[in-house]
Design a protein around this motif. Structure first.
Motif, PDB file in Angstrom:
ATOM      1  N   ASP A 295      14.896   5.362   5.600  1.00  0.00           N
ATOM      2  CA  ASP A 295      13.930   4.615   6.404  1.00  0.00           C
ATOM      3  C   ASP A 295      13.907   3.133   6.022  1.00  0.00           C
ATOM      4  OD1 ASP A 295      12.776   4.787   3.996  1.00  0.00           O
ATOM      5  OD2 ASP A 295      10.913   5.711   4.665  1.00  0.00           O
ATOM      6  N   PHE A 296      14.925   2.719   5.275  1.00  0.00           N
ATOM      7  CA  PHE A 296      14.986   1.343   4.852  1.00  0.00           C
ATOM      8  C   PHE A 296      15.453   0.426   5.981  1.00  0.00           C
ATOM      9  CE2 PHE A 296      16.679  -2.118   2.205  1.00  0.00           C
ATOM     10  CZ  PHE A 296      15.501  -2.372   1.537  1.00  0.00           C
ATOM     11  N   ARG A 297      16.054   1.029   7.004  1.00  0.00           N
ATOM     12  CA  ARG A 297      16.558   0.242   8.133  1.00  0.00           C
ATOM     13  C   ARG A 297      15.391  -0.408   8.869  1.00  0.00           C
ATOM     14  NH1 ARG A 297      21.462   0.552   6.323  1.00  0.00           N
ATOM     15  NH2 ARG A 297      21.506   2.487   5.226  1.00  0.00           N
ATOM     16  N   LYS A 298      15.711  -1.346   9.729  1.00  0.00           N
ATOM     17  CA  LYS A 298      14.659  -2.056  10.468  1.00  0.00           C
ATOM     18  C   LYS A 298      13.796  -1.103  11.278  1.00  0.00           C
ATOM     19  CE  LYS A 298      17.168  -5.194  12.624  1.00  0.00           C
ATOM     20  NZ  LYS A 298      18.502  -5.086  12.035  1.00  0.00           N
ATOM     21  N   GLU A 299      14.450  -0.050  11.804  1.00  0.00           N
ATOM     22  CA  GLU A 299      13.704   0.884  12.639  1.00  0.00           C
ATOM     23  C   GLU A 299      12.611   1.591  11.821  1.00  0.00           C
ATOM     24  OE1 GLU A 299      14.271   0.718  15.786  1.00  0.00           O
ATOM     25  OE2 GLU A 299      12.656   2.152  16.135  1.00  0.00           O
ATOM     26  N   GLY A 300      12.994   2.000  10.619  1.00  0.00           N
ATOM     27  CA  GLY A 300      12.025   2.672   9.742  1.00  0.00           C
ATOM     28  C   GLY A 300      10.894   1.727   9.384  1.00  0.00           C
ATOM     29  N   LEU A 301      11.244   0.494   9.136  1.00  0.00           N
ATOM     30  CA  LEU A 301      10.243  -0.509   8.778  1.00  0.00           C
ATOM     31  C   LEU A 301       9.272  -0.709   9.943  1.00  0.00           C
ATOM     32  CD1 LEU A 301       9.193  -2.816   6.992  1.00  0.00           C
ATOM     33  CD2 LEU A 301      11.051  -4.253   7.836  1.00  0.00           C
ATOM     34  N   LEU A 302       9.834  -0.813  11.128  1.00  0.00           N
ATOM     35  CA  LEU A 302       9.006  -1.012  12.316  1.00  0.00           C
ATOM     36  C   LEU A 302       8.037   0.164  12.491  1.00  0.00           C
ATOM     37  CD1 LEU A 302       8.337  -2.306  15.103  1.00  0.00           C
ATOM     38  CD2 LEU A 302      10.175  -0.904  16.051  1.00  0.00           C
ATOM     39  N   GLN A 303       8.576   1.373  12.406  1.00  0.00           N
ATOM     40  CA  GLN A 303       7.719   2.540  12.649  1.00  0.00           C
ATOM     41  C   GLN A 303       6.631   2.645  11.583  1.00  0.00           C
ATOM     42  OE1 GLN A 303       9.850   6.070  13.617  1.00  0.00           O
ATOM     43  NE2 GLN A 303      10.941   5.070  15.294  1.00  0.00           N
ATOM     44  N   ALA A 304       7.005   2.348  10.340  1.00  0.00           N
ATOM     45  CA  ALA A 304       6.010   2.412   9.264  1.00  0.00           C
ATOM     46  C   ALA A 304       4.921   1.361   9.489  1.00  0.00           C
ATOM     47  CB  ALA A 304       6.695   2.206   7.923  1.00  0.00           C
ATOM     48  N   LEU A 305       5.308   0.182   9.934  1.00  0.00           N
ATOM     49  CA  LEU A 305       4.315  -0.878  10.168  1.00  0.00           C
ATOM     50  C   LEU A 305       3.365  -0.496  11.295  1.00  0.00           C
ATOM     51  CD1 LEU A 305       6.406  -4.177   9.943  1.00  0.00           C
ATOM     52  CD2 LEU A 305       4.550  -3.465   8.445  1.00  0.00           C
ATOM     53  N   LEU A 306       3.944   0.014  12.385  1.00  0.00           N
ATOM     54  CA  LEU A 306       3.079   0.350  13.525  1.00  0.00           C
ATOM     55  C   LEU A 306       2.153   1.517  13.164  1.00  0.00           C
ATOM     56  CD1 LEU A 306       5.464  -0.148  16.586  1.00  0.00           C
ATOM     57  CD2 LEU A 306       3.838  -1.743  15.584  1.00  0.00           C
ATOM     58  N   ALA A 307       2.671   2.468  12.411  1.00  0.00           N
ATOM     59  CA  ALA A 307       1.814   3.593  12.000  1.00  0.00           C
ATOM     60  C   ALA A 307       0.663   3.068  11.135  1.00  0.00           C
ATOM     61  CB  ALA A 307       2.646   4.628  11.251  1.00  0.00           C
ATOM     62  N   GLU A 308       0.962   2.127  10.275  1.00  0.00           N
ATOM     63  CA  GLU A 308      -0.068   1.574   9.389  1.00  0.00           C
ATOM     64  C   GLU A 308      -1.105   0.780  10.195  1.00  0.00           C
ATOM     65  OE1 GLU A 308      -0.060   2.479   6.147  1.00  0.00           O
ATOM     66  OE2 GLU A 308      -2.020   1.489   6.130  1.00  0.00           O
ATOM     67  N   PHE A 309      -0.623   0.016  11.177  1.00  0.00           N
ATOM     68  CA  PHE A 309      -1.552  -0.742  12.024  1.00  0.00           C
ATOM     69  C   PHE A 309      -2.425   0.209  12.831  1.00  0.00           C
ATOM     70  CE2 PHE A 309       1.506  -4.584  12.231  1.00  0.00           C
ATOM     71  CZ  PHE A 309       0.931  -5.115  11.093  1.00  0.00           C
ATOM     72  N   GLU A 310      -1.809   1.277  13.293  1.00  0.00           N
ATOM     73  CA  GLU A 310      -2.577   2.227  14.087  1.00  0.00           C
ATOM     74  C   GLU A 310      -3.686   2.856  13.236  1.00  0.00           C
ATOM     75  OE1 GLU A 310      -1.163   4.613  17.538  1.00  0.00           O
ATOM     76  OE2 GLU A 310      -0.971   6.047  15.910  1.00  0.00           O
ATOM     77  N   PHE A 311      -3.325   3.188  12.017  1.00  0.00           N
ATOM     78  CA  PHE A 311      -4.310   3.761  11.104  1.00  0.00           C
ATOM     79  C   PHE A 311      -5.423   2.748  10.824  1.00  0.00           C
ATOM     80  CE2 PHE A 311      -5.829   4.434   6.754  1.00  0.00           C
ATOM     81  CZ  PHE A 311      -6.392   5.691   6.922  1.00  0.00           C
ATOM     82  N   MET A 312      -5.017   1.482  10.678  1.00  0.00           N
ATOM     83  CA  MET A 312      -6.000   0.425  10.409  1.00  0.00           C
ATOM     84  C   MET A 312      -6.998   0.290  11.578  1.00  0.00           C
ATOM     85  SD  MET A 312      -5.045  -3.584   9.906  1.00  0.00           S
ATOM     86  CE  MET A 312      -4.754  -3.871  11.644  1.00  0.00           C
ATOM     87  N   MET A 313      -6.470   0.384  12.796  1.00  0.00           N
ATOM     88  CA  MET A 313      -7.328   0.217  13.972  1.00  0.00           C
ATOM     89  C   MET A 313      -8.135   1.465  14.281  1.00  0.00           C
ATOM     90  SD  MET A 313      -6.782  -2.835  14.814  1.00  0.00           S
ATOM     91  CE  MET A 313      -7.474  -3.087  16.423  1.00  0.00           C
ATOM     92  N   ASN A 314      -7.532   2.620  14.043  1.00  0.00           N
ATOM     93  CA  ASN A 314      -8.179   3.890  14.376  1.00  0.00           C
ATOM     94  C   ASN A 314      -8.077   4.841  13.194  1.00  0.00           C
ATOM     95  OD1 ASN A 314      -8.975   3.633  17.167  1.00  0.00           O
ATOM     96  ND2 ASN A 314      -6.798   3.558  17.630  1.00  0.00           N
ATOM     97  N   PRO A 315      -8.896   4.616  12.173  1.00  0.00           N
ATOM     98  CA  PRO A 315      -8.749   5.450  10.979  1.00  0.00           C
ATOM     99  C   PRO A 315      -8.916   6.933  11.286  1.00  0.00           C
ATOM    100  CG  PRO A 315     -10.464   3.788  10.661  1.00  0.00           C
ATOM    101  CD  PRO A 315      -9.993   3.652  12.066  1.00  0.00           C
ATOM    102  N   GLY A 316      -9.640   7.250  12.364  1.00  0.00           N
ATOM    103  CA  GLY A 316      -9.829   8.652  12.736  1.00  0.00           C
ATOM    104  C   GLY A 316      -8.558   9.246  13.341  1.00  0.00           C
ATOM    105  N   GLY A 317      -7.609   8.405  13.655  1.00  0.00           N
ATOM    106  CA  GLY A 317      -6.315   8.893  14.122  1.00  0.00           C
ATOM    107  C   GLY A 317      -6.212   9.136  15.612  1.00  0.00           C
ATOM    108  N   ASP A 318      -7.203   8.706  16.396  1.00  0.00           N
ATOM    109  CA  ASP A 318      -7.135   8.966  17.832  1.00  0.00           C
ATOM    110  C   ASP A 318      -6.740   7.684  18.569  1.00  0.00           C
ATOM    111  OD1 ASP A 318      -7.373   9.641  20.418  1.00  0.00           O
ATOM    112  OD2 ASP A 318      -9.518  10.164  20.338  1.00  0.00           O
ATOM    113  N   SER A 319      -5.445   7.561  18.839  1.00  0.00           N
ATOM    114  CA  SER A 319      -4.987   6.313  19.451  1.00  0.00           C
ATOM    115  C   SER A 319      -5.320   6.247  20.938  1.00  0.00           C
ATOM    116  CB  SER A 319      -3.484   6.139  19.249  1.00  0.00           C
ATOM    117  OG  SER A 319      -2.816   7.211  19.856  1.00  0.00           O
ATOM    118  N   SER A 320      -5.816   7.368  21.503  1.00  0.00           N
ATOM    119  CA  SER A 320      -6.159   7.343  22.924  1.00  0.00           C
ATOM    120  C   SER A 320      -7.321   6.378  23.183  1.00  0.00           C
ATOM    121  CB  SER A 320      -6.529   8.738  23.415  1.00  0.00           C
ATOM    122  OG  SER A 320      -7.719   9.135  22.764  1.00  0.00           O
TER     123      SER A 320
END
Ligand code: BTN
Length: 291
Positions: free
Chosen positions: A182-207
């Motif tokens: 997951d060191f590739r750019k794609e892994g980095l991107l997905q990890a960042l977006l997952a972290e941002f999503e968690f930051m915005m919606n700690p309950g995990g409901d992105s809907s």
């Protein structure tokens, strides 16, 4: 100027985000800004480019973004927070990115260099963030977050002694021959977006989307002391004597920590003088006051 890029070019959903990828752009930040001003982008829109020809750093600085060598992206948030929380917002974003860097290259103690850079303990910069907020009244309605992270070693201009890359730091700090997948750019991107999503919606409901209100746990529980404490625990140069540029003069100060408004608290070597330094770039880079 209207860009030639069609808004629905290459849209790929990822969790609550929608990623638009380009081979080469002037600047992901400029394109996203244009889309937002035209009402084309919704919160969670991400613009990515393999390379940028006019990448922007903080005001007055260019950001070198060599083709395929790093992650160059801009993300659109609608935080809907009071303007006094701008610094806290910035710091939350910076901490979220740090968490991802920790996970990808755990052998490096990643730090935050005031106000918006990610560096190694020795101060080598792997990436930086450009946050541009728009206001309505006293509320930050829109926030365009540009992130640049050097991934490959040759992303870095060798004439910049304090620049580094993820891959370079991985090699420097670990004996492992094999890089993690997951060191590739794609892994980095997905990890960042997952972290941002968690930051915005700690309950995990992105809907629920990316608007959050004061009664949402993330802002309802907004605790600036905690955020500052978290940043200070990984603040580059804490307790050290560092050089600061003041016009054409270099001044040396010992770093004490952060203040709630985003300044850096410092003292003179003798301890006689204490003050808060305000970074000239730490401000709302552009504001659109609609009311
Ligand atoms: C800095 O360290 O000065 C901030 C650098 C921010 C660079 C990123 S790369 C993606 C986005 N598009 C830009 O033009 N700039 C930001």
């Amino acid at each position: 100027m209207t860009s030639d890029f069609r808004f629905n070019h290459n849209a790929v959903p990822f969790h609550g985000f929608c990623c638009y990828r380009f081979e080469t752009l002037g600047s992901t930040q400029d394109l996203l800004k244009e889309w937002v001003s035209q009402g084309l982008a919704k919160p969670g829109t991400v613009v990515l480019a393999e390379g940028q020809t006019s990448g922007r750093g903080r005001p007055g600085h260019i950001w070198e973004s060599l083709q395929g060598k790093g992650l160059w992206m801009s993300v659109y948030f609608q935080p809907c927070i009071p303007v006094e929380w701008a610094f806290g917002w910035n710091m939350r974003l910076a901490l979220a990115v740090c968490k991802v860097l920790d996970a990808l290259v755990p052998s490096v103690p990643w730090q935050i260099k005031w106000p918006n850079d990610w560096v190694t303990y020795q101060g080598r910069k792997v990436g930086g963030m450009l946050v541009e907020n728009q206001l309505k009244g006293s509320c930050i309605t829109d926030s365009l977050v540009g992130i640049g992270i050097n991934v490959d070693e040759d992303a870095v201009n060798s004439s910049l002694p304090y620049a580094t890359s993820l891959r370079g730091e991985w090699k420097r700090s670990t004996l492992a021959e094999q890089e993690p997948n997951d060191f590739r750019k794609e892994g980095l991107l997905q990890a960042l977006l997952a972290e941002f999503e968690f930051m915005m919606n700690p309950g995990g409901d992105s809907s629920k989307g990316f608007n959050f209100a004061v009664n949402n746990p993330i802002t309802g529980g907004w605790n600036i002391e905690k955020i500052i404490g978290d940043v200070e625990s990984r603040l580059y140069g804490l307790g050290q004597r560092l050089p600061f540029q003041c016009g054409d003069r270099t001044e040396y100060w010992i770093t004490l920590g952060l203040d709630q408004g985003g300044g850096l608290r410092v003292r003179s070597e003798s301890g006689e003088l204490q003050q808060t330094l305000i970074h000239p770039h730490y401000r709302l880079a552009y504001t659109l006051n609609l009311s």
